[in-house]
Motif scaffolding. Sequence first.
Motif, PDB file in Angstrom:
ATOM      1  N   UNK A  14      -5.161 -28.760   5.975  1.00 45.77           N
ATOM      2  CA  UNK A  14      -5.696 -30.015   6.287  1.00 45.77           C
ATOM      3  C   UNK A  14      -7.409 -30.369   5.971  1.00 45.77           C
ATOM      4  N   UNK A  15      -7.483 -31.676   6.690  1.00 44.52           N
ATOM      5  CA  UNK A  15      -9.074 -32.013   6.320  1.00 44.52           C
ATOM      6  C   UNK A  15     -10.116 -31.544   7.812  1.00 44.52           C
ATOM      7  N   UNK A  16      -9.435 -30.966   8.046  1.00 41.80           N
ATOM      8  CA  UNK A  16      -9.577 -30.070   9.561  1.00 41.80           C
ATOM      9  C   UNK A  16     -10.140 -28.602   9.241  1.00 41.80           C
ATOM     10  N   UNK A  17      -9.318 -28.065   8.139  1.00 41.08           N
ATOM     11  CA  UNK A  17      -9.492 -26.731   7.866  1.00 41.08           C
ATOM     12  C   UNK A  17      -8.280 -25.773   8.365  1.00 41.08           C
ATOM     13  N   UNK A  18      -7.701 -26.981   8.773  1.00 41.66           N
ATOM     14  CA  UNK A  18      -6.257 -26.599   9.495  1.00 41.66           C
ATOM     15  C   UNK A  18      -5.037 -26.276   9.474  1.00 41.66           C
ATOM     16  N   UNK A  19      -4.036 -25.108   8.967  1.00 45.16           N
ATOM     17  CA  UNK A  19      -3.133 -25.097   8.696  1.00 45.16           C
ATOM     18  C   UNK A  19      -1.991 -26.155   8.692  1.00 45.16           C
TER      19      UNK A  19
END
Length: 354
Positions: A14-19
């Motif tokens: 996602x845009x936070x860098x999490x799966x």
Amino acid sequence: MTETSIRPGQVWLDTKGERIQAHGGSIFYEDGLFTWYGENKEHTTPGAGNWHWGVRAYTSTDLINWDDKGLIIPPVHDDPDSPLHPAQKMDRPHIVRHPGTGKYVCWIKVMMADDEQRSTVLVADNLLGPYEIVRTGLQPLGMNAGDFDLVVDPDTGKAYYYFEKVHTELICAELTDDYTDVSGEFSSHFPHPGPPFTREAPAHFERNGTHFLVTSGTTWYFPNFSEIAAGPDYHGPFTVLGDLHHDDQSRTSFRSQISSIFKHPHKEDLYIALADRWLPQLPDDMPNVYETIAAITRGEQAAPTLEPDDSDAMTSAAGGDNTAIADYVWLPIRFDGDIPRIEWIDQWTPDDFR
């Protein structure tokens, strides 16, 4: 973090860098915003005792970059009997909006400890919740209801519930006016003697007046070949057209299982198959599980004899049910005349289509 394309089978962040955790998912489009929701599997690691961690949602304007909106249906930790308890086998949320009341109605499937499968229905005033349970322990038409899809006719507002009558056949049941129960009207399709032949994971879409149903065989989280059927109405009758992934020599739907089909609202003929690669850790050359089970079931092949230390071989091969690392295989459907096909594309964007 900004992505520029959809890359099937690759880890999607996602845009936070999490799966991203939206499995068995669907997309809802409203007011210029795409909302992708599904099972949150972030805590379904081996030995954790969790099947799910609620229903999570993400929003996007381009179908590529997704903002995490958190849990729209959180797990219930303090009631082991709740269908939303993490140990309960809750699957495949589907949400529809009632055109009259404006309420959002969500159905979920729950596999019980006694192997029966029941439905739970929730409603909300907002797509992102909060949702309230209005019906639980439902056996529609007195049947165990497995994987399913919900469809609303855009012209009449009538809603349809396609579900697997567990290990038997596929049912198309009409819903009541408020979408929270079945009305009693139904039709039956694709009868089979049992797994792996029984068709599950139904995904409906309509194109140019033809109704299509995509289904999967029953091989647990192990991938198998897709099958698509076409008919003139929601109730069919449906004619089987064959494997949707016609150029996949492994007959495993590119090692994935389709959960739903999304018609892009602003593209003339873009239908997107949303699929989960539940077990990305499986080796590329793993034998086709469907064909093996089918041969054993038909008596054409003896069941393998496992040594005591190998009794959990299938689970071990699957990484001990580690669906927390499951990936997604989103691919566009193309049409040979009226015949749908899915071909592999390493990366693509909706802008590739007019």
